[in-house]
Design a protein around this motif. Sequence first.
Motif: not given
Lengths: 118, 112
Positions: B6, B11, B21, B23, B77, B107, B109
Amino acid sequence: EEQLVESGGVVVQPGGSLRLSCAASGFTFDDYTMHWVRQAPGKGLEWVSLITWDDGRTYYADSVKGRFTISRDNSENSLYLQMSILRTEDTALYYCAKDEWHGMMTVWGQGTMVTVSS
Amino acid sequence: DIVMTQTPLSSLVTLGQPASISCRSSQSLVHSDGNTFLSWLQQRPGQPPRLLIYKVSNRFSGVPDRFSGSGAGTDFTLQISRVEAEDVGVYYCMQATQFPHTFGQGTKLEIK
């Protein structure tokens, strides 16, 4: 309401054994494949194991193969994970999850914590 | 085993702005039956994961339509059209095309 409740997590010494349970309610348990997924403290998700709904085929992550055994008792609406030869790297929050279809994990429990430490 | 990668790993997004994001899988996720079993999950702080998207682009029941998934083969995505405060958390892609199933690293956030 569909619900999964895990139990059985404790502190155990390296080399020890443990059985986790996952009690299902609110859906027809026999009709669904089930997963175990774990999360080490502060880390990401790791898929552990799966058992199919129909013929009880089982699959495992390489990291647990030969040490962990997944099973289910449809009469008790329960999923199990027998863990043996535990290592410190098995320390994690263990979740069970319902598979709606081919990896689609639609219902998750709150998890049960396993700590492997001397 | 299929490795899921990822980007980014974190972020920082302003409320109301979009987020994306990526992947990437080490092998094609197209199953022999023609389906692509790529899901996206959200994990809010202190909560279990929650399914957002399945089979690349299908939103799960109750997921707001600001979430969308796209991609094919090895590149996927997750997009959030307008980030809201409740979107804070860690997002994971996961492949179920092949055993063992595998997750991306996640990821994180955060809101600016």
